[in-house]
Scaffold this motif. Sequence first.
Motif, mmCIF file in Angstrom:
data_model
loop_
_atom_site.group_PDB
_atom_site.id
_atom_site.type_symbol
_atom_site.label_atom_id
_atom_site.label_comp_id
_atom_site.label_asym_id
_atom_site.label_seq_id
_atom_site.Cartn_x
_atom_site.Cartn_y
_atom_site.Cartn_z
ATOM 1 N N LYS A 191 0.833 -1.213 0.000
ATOM 2 C CA LYS A 191 0.000 0.000 0.000
ATOM 3 C C LYS A 191 0.863 1.256 0.000
ATOM 4 O O LYS A 191 0.661 2.162 -0.812
ATOM 5 N N THR A 192 1.807 1.292 0.927
ATOM 6 C CA THR A 192 2.670 2.467 1.003
ATOM 7 C C THR A 192 3.488 2.611 -0.277
ATOM 8 O O THR A 192 3.668 3.717 -0.792
ATOM 9 N N HIS A 193 3.937 1.485 -0.787
ATOM 10 C CA HIS A 193 4.703 1.499 -2.036
ATOM 11 C C HIS A 193 3.885 2.173 -3.160
ATOM 12 O O HIS A 193 4.375 3.071 -3.842
ATOM 13 N N ILE A 247 -2.731 10.305 3.123
ATOM 14 C CA ILE A 247 -2.550 9.901 4.517
ATOM 15 C C ILE A 247 -2.491 8.380 4.580
ATOM 16 O O ILE A 247 -3.388 7.678 4.109
ATOM 17 N N ASP A 248 -1.394 7.921 5.130
ATOM 18 C CA ASP A 248 -1.108 6.490 5.154
ATOM 19 C C ASP A 248 -1.588 5.900 6.473
ATOM 20 O O ASP A 248 -1.396 6.489 7.533
ATOM 21 N N ASP A 249 -2.211 4.753 6.386
ATOM 22 C CA ASP A 249 -2.639 4.018 7.581
ATOM 23 C C ASP A 249 -3.652 4.790 8.428
ATOM 24 O O ASP A 249 -3.433 5.019 9.616
ATOM 25 N N VAL A 250 -4.742 5.149 7.817
ATOM 26 C CA VAL A 250 -5.733 5.942 8.567
ATOM 27 C C VAL A 250 -6.390 5.173 9.712
ATOM 28 O O VAL A 250 -7.069 5.777 10.536
ATOM 29 N N VAL A 346 4.807 -9.400 1.911
ATOM 30 C CA VAL A 346 5.938 -9.096 1.023
ATOM 31 C C VAL A 346 7.088 -8.479 1.807
ATOM 32 O O VAL A 346 8.254 -8.711 1.515
ATOM 33 N N ARG A 347 6.743 -7.701 2.830
ATOM 34 C CA ARG A 347 7.809 -7.076 3.604
ATOM 35 C C ARG A 347 8.695 -8.145 4.256
ATOM 36 O O ARG A 347 9.913 -8.035 4.281
ATOM 37 N N GLU A 348 8.068 -9.200 4.764
ATOM 38 C CA GLU A 348 8.858 -10.262 5.391
ATOM 39 C C GLU A 348 9.661 -11.042 4.368
ATOM 40 O O GLU A 348 10.775 -11.480 4.635
HETATM 41 MG MG MG Z 1 2.301 0.988 4.821
#
Ligand code: MG
Length: 480
Positions: A191-193, A247-250, A346-348
């Motif tokens: 999402k952040t990506h 806004i990330d992670d609302v 994916v981060r892991e």
């Molecule tokens: Mg994120």
Amino acid sequence: MKITEQIWESVQTILQSKLDVSTFESWLKPIAFCDETTADKLIVLVPTKFMKDWVTREYNQVIKDAVLEVIGVVPAIEYRVKPFAVVKEETKSISSSHVVQTKIVEQAQPVHEVAKEEIRSQSQEITKKQQVKPDALLEHSNVLDPRYSFDNFIVGKSNEFSYAAARRIAESEDNTLYNPFFLHGGVGLGKTHLMHSIAHQITEAGSGKKVLYMSSEKFLSQFVQSMRTNDMIEFKERFRTVDVLMIDDVQFLAGKDGTQEEFFHTFNALVDMNKRIILTADKSPHELSGIEDRLRSRLGCGLTTEVHIPGMETRLAILQSKAKNMGIELSNDVAMLLADKISSNVRELEGALNRLIAHSQLTQQEITIDTVHQLLQDLFRNYNKIITLDEIQKKIAEFYNIKMADMHSARRSRDIARPRQIAMYLSKKLTSKSLPEIGRSFGGRDHTTVIHAVKAVDKLQAADPSIAEDLKILENLLSN
Ligand code: MG
Ligand code: ADP
């Protein structure tokens, strides 16, 4: 009763089970026990003054309740700010069109997660400053990661719709198209990506659009700070003068009434002015709890898309692409093994790859299947199998030759209570279930019973090698 560090750890365990993950991780987890605690006063250390104020106001009561649960009385609690070490403001050198308002305060260990992120971001900001076109008035409150671009994003079934929408939005001149764009999905799924990718593309297009990207935690902290300094007008203006607000992670705004209210007004004002709004969260607007209904419905009134867990093929492609970016050749069998074992985040997956690469660079050895097993054993254990509470109860009942019903019964004779405690212990260790959930599955017991069981079994296995052996066998039986 003297309050010890162990007691504080139990208090934190209870807090963790009571609060949602983001709240706990952001505000409660960084609080450390202070050894100046006395018999009648619990003293804890909080990383920053801001956090101290916030925690005292918002979480004092839950902390007190948790202490009460553990020791049966409520002592006075003093919150102290950890001493600061270094104050750096290197970003000052960035060109004047970039309003960088984040002040980074680096402090003695442990550094709060948010602060760590900020410190990391700061150094990226320095390297990034060359890349930002001067006419793009990019306001950073949190910094964009230059690696998070559309080019580096691997598209598969799990994310193709979100990706397509993100691209359209980044390319479109029409701000009313898919506005607001609400992107949701589990942790570490991109999402952040995608959000950063949109920001990069908009700013690099040289349209002069002002993009403001920030985590909702930052929104929250700036909001609270502005309240304290009576600077609400400036706060509002900052947001209302942007063209694109991200806004990330609302989900972090959930339950924060004042902030939600302000966010709602800012949000409405921006939508009314046809500004673009892009939001991410771990859940859809509809599923977010602790968010006011009118805000919820506004959040979902544009386009909502979800990023799902990527399939095997996409995971392989992500691995190969990341390895290639780092100049590493990854053999197919290693990639298959990783993608097979680490399937839900994916981060892991990326973290595992980084560990392997670091190891191979240090030892000058190639990455083989053996090294993967050796280095990632701990990670794989969690991924081998999703173990259910039911399975644990069955296996342990079988092992100790008691009835499955006794896992749920109120019987307290030792030959039954002991296996039950062991089952609770393994439930905590081998599953991600919360303490209350575990308690409930053992005949509606309280989470404190589970805490008690975990501690008892810990003690037992230290004192009695045969119990330690049993536990090893059981753990193996369950994990394979
Ligand atoms: Mg994120
Ligand atoms: P989220 O915000 O959903 O928690 P992130 O966007 O931070 O997740 O992604 C976590 C990591 O995984 C990042 O390093 C990101 O680059 C990477 N990642 C996730 N999905 C993809 C993808 N489809 N292609 C390439 N990298 C990805």
